[in-house]
Write an enzyme that holds these catalytic residues in place. Structure first.
Site, PDB file in Angstrom:
ATOM      1  N   THR A 171     -35.695 -56.966 -36.512  1.00 12.82           N
ATOM      2  CA  THR A 171     -34.526 -57.156 -35.652  1.00 12.82           C
ATOM      3  C   THR A 171     -33.460 -57.691 -36.612  1.00 12.82           C
ATOM      4  OG1 THR A 171     -35.170 -59.410 -35.079  1.00 12.82           O
ATOM      5  CG2 THR A 171     -35.858 -57.671 -33.558  1.00 12.82           C
ATOM      6  N   HIS A 172     -32.241 -57.304 -36.418  1.00  9.89           N
ATOM      7  CA  HIS A 172     -31.143 -57.678 -37.333  1.00  9.89           C
ATOM      8  C   HIS A 172     -31.438 -57.253 -38.773  1.00  9.89           C
ATOM      9  CE1 HIS A 172     -29.982 -60.303 -33.960  1.00  9.89           C
ATOM     10  NE2 HIS A 172     -31.262 -60.632 -33.947  1.00  9.89           N
ATOM     11  N   ASN A 221     -11.851 -13.817 -16.212  1.00  6.38           N
ATOM     12  CA  ASN A 221     -12.101 -15.235 -15.916  1.00  6.38           C
ATOM     13  C   ASN A 221     -13.538 -15.495 -15.470  1.00  6.38           C
ATOM     14  OD1 ASN A 221      -9.452 -15.347 -16.557  1.00  6.38           O
ATOM     15  ND2 ASN A 221      -8.699 -15.907 -14.516  1.00  6.38           N
ATOM     16  N   SER A 271      -8.963 -14.620 -29.607  1.00  6.52           N
ATOM     17  CA  SER A 271     -10.173 -15.437 -29.773  1.00  6.52           C
ATOM     18  C   SER A 271     -11.321 -14.612 -30.337  1.00  6.52           C
ATOM     19  CB  SER A 271     -10.587 -16.043 -28.425  1.00  6.52           C
ATOM     20  OG  SER A 271     -10.741 -15.020 -27.457  1.00  6.52           O
ATOM     21  N   TYR A 285      -8.178 -21.076 -13.354  1.00  2.00           N
ATOM     22  CA  TYR A 285      -8.284 -20.776 -14.778  1.00  2.00           C
ATOM     23  C   TYR A 285      -6.952 -20.966 -15.501  1.00  2.00           C
ATOM     24  CZ  TYR A 285      -8.912 -18.410 -19.211  1.00  2.00           C
ATOM     25  OH  TYR A 285      -8.956 -18.156 -20.553  1.00  2.00           O
ATOM     26  N   GLU A 299     -28.578 -38.051 -44.713  1.00  2.00           N
ATOM     27  CA  GLU A 299     -27.184 -38.531 -44.699  1.00  2.00           C
ATOM     28  C   GLU A 299     -26.271 -37.517 -44.011  1.00  2.00           C
ATOM     29  OE1 GLU A 299     -27.315 -41.188 -48.813  1.00  2.00           O
ATOM     30  OE2 GLU A 299     -26.427 -39.207 -48.856  1.00  2.00           O
ATOM     31  N   LYS A 352     -31.362 -39.897 -60.437  1.00  2.00           N
ATOM     32  CA  LYS A 352     -31.206 -39.970 -58.981  1.00  2.00           C
ATOM     33  C   LYS A 352     -31.932 -38.854 -58.222  1.00  2.00           C
ATOM     34  CE  LYS A 352     -28.944 -42.509 -56.931  1.00  2.00           C
ATOM     35  NZ  LYS A 352     -27.501 -42.512 -56.734  1.00  2.00           N
ATOM     36  N   SER A 408     -27.965 -36.126 -58.713  1.00  2.00           N
ATOM     37  CA  SER A 408     -26.609 -36.552 -59.024  1.00  2.00           C
ATOM     38  C   SER A 408     -26.118 -35.760 -60.220  1.00  2.00           C
ATOM     39  CB  SER A 408     -26.616 -38.045 -59.342  1.00  2.00           C
ATOM     40  OG  SER A 408     -25.489 -38.383 -60.128  1.00  2.00           O
ATOM     41  N   GLN A 466      -9.804 -21.169 -23.280  1.00  2.00           N
ATOM     42  CA  GLN A 466     -10.243 -20.389 -24.435  1.00  2.00           C
ATOM     43  C   GLN A 466     -10.603 -21.308 -25.614  1.00  2.00           C
ATOM     44  OE1 GLN A 466      -8.531 -16.486 -25.220  1.00  2.00           O
ATOM     45  NE2 GLN A 466      -7.737 -17.316 -27.143  1.00  2.00           N
ATOM     46  N   LYS A 486     -14.453 -22.750 -26.919  1.00  2.00           N
ATOM     47  CA  LYS A 486     -15.544 -22.061 -27.604  1.00  2.00           C
ATOM     48  C   LYS A 486     -15.925 -22.645 -28.947  1.00  2.00           C
ATOM     49  CE  LYS A 486     -14.435 -18.171 -25.007  1.00  2.00           C
ATOM     50  NZ  LYS A 486     -13.423 -19.079 -24.381  1.00  2.00           N
ATOM     51  N   ASN A 499     -31.493 -38.171 -54.278  1.00  2.00           N
ATOM     52  CA  ASN A 499     -30.740 -38.715 -53.143  1.00  2.00           C
ATOM     53  C   ASN A 499     -31.162 -38.107 -51.800  1.00  2.00           C
ATOM     54  OD1 ASN A 499     -29.166 -40.326 -54.841  1.00  2.00           O
ATOM     55  ND2 ASN A 499     -27.729 -38.652 -55.226  1.00  2.00           N
TER      56      ASN A 499
HETATM   57  N1  ARG Z   1     -10.557 -15.098 -23.901  1.00  2.00           N
HETATM   58  C1  ARG Z   1     -10.397 -15.753 -22.641  1.00  2.00           C
HETATM   59  C2  ARG Z   1     -11.118 -17.101 -22.640  1.00  2.00           C
HETATM   60  O1  ARG Z   1     -11.805 -17.355 -23.534  1.00  2.00           O
HETATM   61  C3  ARG Z   1     -10.954 -14.897 -21.560  1.00  2.00           C
HETATM   62  C4  ARG Z   1     -10.302 -15.080 -20.243  1.00  2.00           C
HETATM   63  C5  ARG Z   1      -8.866 -14.699 -20.330  1.00  2.00           C
HETATM   64  N2  ARG Z   1      -8.265 -14.624 -19.067  1.00  2.00           N
HETATM   65  C6  ARG Z   1      -6.938 -14.528 -18.904  1.00  2.00           C
HETATM   66  N3  ARG Z   1      -6.505 -14.410 -17.716  1.00  2.00           N
HETATM   67  N4  ARG Z   1      -6.120 -14.566 -19.894  1.00  2.00           N
HETATM   68  O2  ARG Z   1     -10.997 -17.889 -21.763  1.00  2.00           O
END
Ligand code: ARG
Length: 460
Positions: free
Chosen positions: A159-160, A114, A27, A321, A294, A287, A281, A326, A329, A289
């Site tokens: 309204t509407h 964790n 990650s 956990y 949007e 144009k 455009s 993970q 994120k 825009n």
């Molecule tokens: N990268 C992990 C997460 O985002 C951190 C915790 C990982 N813990 C584990 N026991 N593998 O949650």
């Protein structure tokens, strides 16, 4: 040759990790942005370990100095992130050990990734909330300035999407103010639930070391302690709540944008957006825009998607956990990034848009916007409301047939529809008369709008 990092958890393994597994489980590509919070959390944890005698003062100093150095390396772009070390936590810890040796190996005493990730994420989310609420305050201020300037500017209320009754532009802007003000309140309330320390929960069961959770919580500016270690490491309701409040905020911004896009079209021609916030455009040279509103409307969809991802991510997870977490994120980061950009865009637009007051008024004049006022007038002359409604309906049909506005019909002609009508009827048929009558709290009369602005200023 550069040293290949080894896994901090490699002791019980006899085969190297599969290359696919390394990539699939890493990650660090996205969670590296938590580095500052990770270092803050680790510093507080080390100081706590030293306070309770698990680390000596000099070990603690070696760790905190090492963490400071790592922060510098990261900020100068000198830090080597490695997917072999999975995430932000193990990358920083491995570098710490490289830099300071033995003391670095003691940092992870009495904690787990964790509670570490739960801590990092809560600190990060708290910071995001502070940035977001500051941006909201900027927009709320812009809205009040423009509302004050246009407390008497008449526009049609819809309204509407049909012309309904005349209102003031200031009153319309105050409706936007109310929505965003509630959103800011929601973020502030959410902040209290985010700002709770999970640190000390370790993997799931807490730790046998005599840790001082109050000490780390206070160092990190948390308002309180998570009361249950299993819940603290596994739940992500604070992130879901953040995404829900972000979704509500974007829902409101998206509605404003829908109006801005319409108002900017030649069909309404109510506002001019600044050139710097519009695009052209590639084929149609004429144009200009409204792509930015949007896009705000469009990006709302992805944030709703993020909320949905987070909800689904959690729904099947047993305590405590699980690695599924993970996956929280990217949805959480994207939610905050998108919302901050959209708030920035709206702040610029609200400050710079110029209303075309003649066009607003012209449309208010067209749509029989004072028909309700005529019915109310008849009620004041003792005609029951239902009868008054029917009478005015006939007057409108007459006006349509003869291509007249209500105030252009002769009084003598009006009297053909009801003998309750007298010469004073003209006062209630004008746009000014209509808005001036609605002077109660929450009404559209200029004086009610000015009073609302006064209250709103105090609420900021
Ligand atoms: N990268 C992990 C997460 O985002 C951190 C915790 C990982 N813990 C584990 N026991 N593998 O949650």
């Amino acid at each position: 040759m550069a040293k290949i990092p080894t896994k901090p958890w490699g002791g019980r393994f006899s085969e190297p990790t599969d290359k696919f597994v390394e990539r699939f489980s890493a990650s660090v590509d996205y969670d590296h942005r938590l580095y500052a919070y990770d270092i803050l959390g680790s510093t507080a944890h080390a100081e706590m370990l030293s306070k309770i005698g698990v680390l000596t003062d000099s070990e603690c100093l070696a760790i905190t100095d090492g963490l400071d150095k790592i922060r510098e390396e990261i900020e100068n772009g000198d830090f080597q992130w490695s997917i072999i070390l999975e995430d932000v936590h193990m990358n920083i810890e491995a570098r710490l050990i490289e830099l300071v040796g033995e003391p670095g190996k003691k940092l992870h005493t009495g904690r787990s990734r964790n509670d570490q990730i739960a801590t990092d994420l809560r600190l990060w989310t708290r910071d995001q909330i502070d940035q977001i609420t500051a941006q909201q305050t900027v927009i709320l201020r812009h809205l009040l300035v423009t509302a004050e300037r246009h407390a008497r500017t008449i526009m049609p209320g819809f309204t509407h999407l049909q012309v309904a009754q005349p209102i003031t532009f200031g009153h319309h802007l105050l409706a936007w103010f109310e929505m965003l003000h509630r959103d800011r309140e929601r973020f502030r309330e959410c902040r209290h639930r985010v700002n709770v320390s999970p640190l000390g929960s370790a993997a799931l069961a807490g730790t046998g070391f005599p840790i001082d959770r109050e000490y780390t919580a206070e160092k990190l500016g948390f308002e309180g302690l998570a009361r249950n270690s299993l819940d603290a490491v596994s739940d992500r309701d604070f992130a879901i709540e953040f995404a829900a409040v972000a979704s509500m905020t974007l829902l409101h911004l998206s509605r404003w944008c829908e109006e801005l896009v319409s108002w900017n079209s030649p069909a309404f021609d109510f506002i001019e957006l600044p050139d710097s916030f519009c695009t052209g455009s590639s084929i149609m040279p004429q144009k200009k825009n409204p792509d930015i509103p949007e896009l705000v409307r469009g990006k709302t969809g992805r944030v709703f998607g993020n909320l949905s991802s987070l909800l689904v991510l959690m729904k099947g997870q047993p305590l405590a956990y699980n690695r599924d977490n993970q996956e929280d994120k990217e949805a959480l980061f994207d939610t905050a990034d998108t919302l901050r950009d959209c708030l920035f865009a709206m702040g610029e637009i609200v400050a710079a848009m110029s209303p075309k007051v003649e066009n607003m008024r012209a449309l208010a004049e067209k749509g029989f916007a004072t028909a309700t006022d005529l019915a109310d007038y008849l009620v004041r002359k003792a005609v029951p409301f239902r009868d008054a409604h029917t009478i005015v309906g006939r007057v409108v049909a007459h006006a349509l047939e003869n291509e007249l506005s209500l105030h252009e019909i002769e009084v003598s002609q009006l009297q053909q529809f009801s003998d309750a009508i007298e010469a004073d009827v003209l006062d209630c048929l004008t746009l000014e008369g209509s808005i001036a009558a609605r002077k109660h709290l929450g009404g559209t009369a200029p004086e009610a709008v000015m009073a609302a602005i006064q209250n709103a200023k105090e609420s900021l």
